[in-house]
Scaffold this active site. Structure first.
Site, PDB file in Angstrom:
ATOM      1  N   GLY A  64       0.881  -1.178   0.075  1.00  0.00           N
ATOM      2  CA  GLY A  64      -0.185   0.054  -0.125  1.00  0.00           C
ATOM      3  C   GLY A  64       0.906   1.359  -0.136  1.00  0.00           C
ATOM      4  CD  GLN A 117       3.514   5.643   2.894  1.00  0.00           C
ATOM      5  OE1 GLN A 117       2.669   5.212   2.321  1.00  0.00           O
ATOM      6  NE2 GLN A 117       4.360   5.189   3.341  1.00  0.00           N
ATOM      7  CB  CYS A 166       5.287   1.952   7.785  1.00  0.00           C
ATOM      8  SG  CYS A 166       4.964   3.556   6.877  1.00  0.00           S
ATOM      9  CG  LEU A 167       6.754   1.009   1.796  1.00  0.00           C
ATOM     10  CD1 LEU A 167       6.232   1.166   0.456  1.00  0.00           C
ATOM     11  CD2 LEU A 167       7.985  -0.012   1.436  1.00  0.00           C
ATOM     12  CG  HIS A 181      -0.534   1.233   7.484  1.00  0.00           C
ATOM     13  ND1 HIS A 181       0.539   0.921   8.259  1.00  0.00           N
ATOM     14  CD2 HIS A 181       0.099   1.964   6.519  1.00  0.00           C
ATOM     15  CE1 HIS A 181       1.583   1.185   7.843  1.00  0.00           C
ATOM     16  NE2 HIS A 181       1.596   1.870   6.803  1.00  0.00           N
ATOM     17  CD  GLU A 182      -1.208   2.508   2.902  1.00  0.00           C
ATOM     18  OE1 GLU A 182      -0.837   3.397   2.995  1.00  0.00           O
ATOM     19  OE2 GLU A 182      -0.642   1.440   3.006  1.00  0.00           O
ATOM     20  CG  HIS A 208       0.601   6.698   5.763  1.00  0.00           C
ATOM     21  ND1 HIS A 208       1.541   7.182   6.486  1.00  0.00           N
ATOM     22  CD2 HIS A 208       0.582   5.348   5.508  1.00  0.00           C
ATOM     23  CE1 HIS A 208       2.586   6.209   6.515  1.00  0.00           C
ATOM     24  NE2 HIS A 208       1.918   5.214   6.029  1.00  0.00           N
TER      25      HIS A 208
HETATM   26  O1  GNR Z   1       4.115  -2.724   2.433  1.00  0.00           O
HETATM   27  C1  GNR Z   1       3.447  -2.479   3.558  1.00  0.00           C
HETATM   28  N1  GNR Z   1       3.137  -3.531   4.324  1.00  0.00           N
HETATM   29  C2  GNR Z   1       2.321  -3.398   5.377  1.00  0.00           C
HETATM   30  C3  GNR Z   1       2.043  -4.582   6.252  1.00  0.00           C
HETATM   31  C4  GNR Z   1       1.011  -4.515   7.274  1.00  0.00           C
HETATM   32  C5  GNR Z   1       0.284  -3.483   7.317  1.00  0.00           C
HETATM   33  C6  GNR Z   1       0.325  -2.342   6.769  1.00  0.00           C
HETATM   34  C7  GNR Z   1       1.280  -2.483   5.774  1.00  0.00           C
HETATM   35  S1  GNR Z   1       1.369  -1.002   4.414  1.00  0.00           S
HETATM   36  C8  GNR Z   1       2.805  -1.185   3.963  1.00  0.00           C
HETATM   37  C9  GNR Z   1       3.352  -0.029   2.892  1.00  0.00           C
HETATM   38  C10 GNR Z   1       3.177   1.376   3.524  1.00  0.00           C
HETATM   39  O2  GNR Z   1       3.905   1.925   4.298  1.00  0.00           O
HETATM   40  N2  GNR Z   1       1.957   1.879   3.462  1.00  0.00           N
HETATM   41  O3  GNR Z   1       1.855   2.990   4.053  1.00  0.00           O
HETATM   42 NI    NI Z   2       2.917   2.812   5.800  1.00  0.00          NI
END
Ligand code: GNR
Ligand code: NI
Length: 184
Positions: free
Chosen positions: A46, A51, A109-110, A151-152, A155
């Site tokens: 995601g 980001q 998270c990236l 999660h997204e 952000h």
């Molecule tokens: O790649 C991602 N893996 C992930 C694993 C578990 C819960 C959320 C994520 S999102 C993350 C990519 C990212 O940072 N998206 O904002």
């Molecule tokens: Ni993230």
């Protein structure tokens, strides 16, 4: 299409609240294409626009199932494994309902590279959003898709998964990241 740079903590832009998109047009679609390419390259499942430094309420998700065919004896043929891409685009997503039941997932998270932590979130959510072509959608999501979407969406409000952890765990992760960066 082009790869964009992914911002990493403690970049202040990651704390910004993103603004709603007014119109889904070709310029926005070009951004979403870039976001998807950047996410696949990372790789991640995601990515939110903030980001890559764009404070608009846009996110892309692809849980990318990996398909491994089996031969006549039922053995997996690893050489022929393929990733099936199923990109999903969410513009102006809104959660309209969440389940009382929660689930835990070890999130990463990236923007917080190579760090992980268990986060509890509603197991199912009902979400409204606009798609790639600007059409309105509403659906109930569960499993990893529900986790990733939440999660997204965090952000978009300047929240990272580490903000859901205890201060002790969060501080530990931030310290490790600072150390890792100095080592480079
Ligand atoms: O790649 C991602 N893996 C992930 C694993 C578990 C819960 C959320 C994520 S999102 C993350 C990519 C990212 O940072 N998206 O904002
Ligand atoms: Ni993230």
């Amino acid at each position: 299409m082009a790869l964009r740079e992914i911002l990493v903590v403690p970049h202040p832009v990651l704390k910004q609240v993103s603004q709603p998109v007014e119109q889904v047009d070709d310029e926005l679609r070009a951004l979403m294409d870039d976001m998807l390419e950047t996410m696949y390259d990372a790789p991640g499942i995601g990515l939110a626009a903030i980001q890559v430094g764009v404070p608009e309420r846009i996110l892309v998700i692809d849980l990318q199932r990996r398909i491994t065919p089996v031969d006549d004896e039922g053995n997996e043929v690893e050489d022929e494994a393929r990733d099936i891409r199923e990109p999903q685009y969410f513009v102006n997503p809104e959660i309209v309902w969440e389940s009382e039941e929660y689930g835990v997932y070890n999130e990463g998270c990236l923007s917080v590279p190579e760090m992980y932590g268990d986060v509890e979130r509603p197991a199912r959510v009902r979400v409204k959003w606009l798609g790639y072509d600007g059409a309105a959608h509403e659906e109930e999501l569960d499993g990893l898709l529900a986790t990733c979407l939440q999660h997204e969406m965090d952000h978009l409000d300047g929240i990272l998964f580490v903000d859901h952890l205890s201060k002790l765990k969060r501080d530990m992760i931030m310290k490790k990241l600072t150390k890792a960066r100095k080592g480079k």
